[in-house]
Design an enzyme around this catalytic site. Structure first.
Site, PDB file in Angstrom:
ATOM      1  N   HIS A   1     -81.980 -62.085 -32.617  1.00 24.68           N
ATOM      2  CA  HIS A   1     -82.157 -63.533 -32.627  1.00 24.68           C
ATOM      3  C   HIS A   1     -82.647 -64.046 -31.278  1.00 24.68           C
ATOM      4  O   HIS A   1     -82.630 -63.318 -30.294  1.00 24.68           O
ATOM      5  CB  HIS A   1     -80.878 -64.261 -33.058  1.00 24.68           C
TER       6      HIS A   1
ATOM      7  N   HIS B   1     -82.417 -67.374 -28.544  1.00 24.46           N
ATOM      8  CA  HIS B   1     -81.753 -68.600 -28.084  1.00 24.46           C
ATOM      9  C   HIS B   1     -82.663 -69.278 -27.079  1.00 24.46           C
ATOM     10  O   HIS B   1     -83.188 -68.609 -26.187  1.00 24.46           O
ATOM     11  CB  HIS B   1     -80.466 -68.265 -27.317  1.00 24.46           C
TER      12      HIS B   1
ATOM     13  N   TYR C   1     -73.621 -70.419 -20.975  1.00 19.96           N
ATOM     14  CA  TYR C   1     -73.580 -69.507 -22.118  1.00 19.96           C
ATOM     15  C   TYR C   1     -74.850 -68.670 -22.181  1.00 19.96           C
ATOM     16  O   TYR C   1     -74.808 -67.457 -22.365  1.00 19.96           O
ATOM     17  CB  TYR C   1     -73.401 -70.323 -23.399  1.00 19.96           C
TER      18      TYR C   1
END
Length: 138
Positions: free
Chosen positions: A60, A62, A124
Site C-alpha cells: 500500500h 501512504h 506516523y
C-alpha cells in the site's frame, strides 16, 4: 503557520491518502518503489500539489499531500493512480509476471483531511518500518 496562496485566497489543505495495488498484491518491491516515488512527485507537481510526507509499503501507499482548493481530491488522486498505472504498464508490463496491465491500482482509496492532528500523522509516516520516502527534501 505557513499558508499557501492563490490569486484570491490563502489556504492550507492537506490530506492523508492511502491506496493499494489491485487485490492487495505485494507488488511494490524495491526497484518499483524507488521508481514510483519519483513518478508520484512528478504527477503531483502537474496538479500544483505537493507530497509533504509519504511512504510506499510493500502492499500500500501512504501520502500526506497538500492539494490546492481549486482541485478536488478525487481528481488529483485519480490522476496520480491513473497516470502511474499507465506508466508502470509501459515500463514494467512486459518484464514482470502476473502484472495486471493498466489496472495496477485497486479502485478505491482512503482519504482524511488533516487539521490539528497533522503532527501525529507526520510522525506516523516518518517512523513506519520498511519504507521508501516519497518526499524529496529533508
Amino acid at each position: 503557520m505557513d499558508y499557501e496562496t492563490l490569486s484570491h485566497s490563502k489556504w492550507d489543505c492537506k490530506y492523508h491518502v492511502v491506496f493499494i495495488p489491485k487485490y492487495r498484491r505485494k507488488a511494490l518491491y524495491a526497484e518499483l518503489r524507488r521508481h514510483l516515488g519519483a513518478a508520484f512527485r512528478t504527477l503531483t507537481e502537474q496538479k500544483e500539489s505537493r507530497i509533504e510526507e509519504g511512504h510506499l509499503m510493500v502492499d500500500h501507499v501512504h501520502m500526506l499531500i497538500s492539494i490546492p482548493p481549486k482541485y478536488a481530491v478525487a481528481n488529483v488522486v485519480g490522476f496520480i493512480k491513473g497516470k502511474s498505472a499507465i506508466h508502470l504498464a509501459r515500463v514494467y508490463g512486459e518484464h514482470r509476471r502476473n502484472f495486471v496491465g493498466q489496472h495496477f491500482w485497486a479502485r478505491g482509496y482512503f482519504v482524511s483531511t488533516v487539521g490539528r492532528d497533522e503532527q501525529v500523522i507526520r510522525e506516523y509516516l516518518r517512523f513506519m518500518p520498511q519504507n521508501i520516502r516519497l518526499r524529496s527534501s529533508d
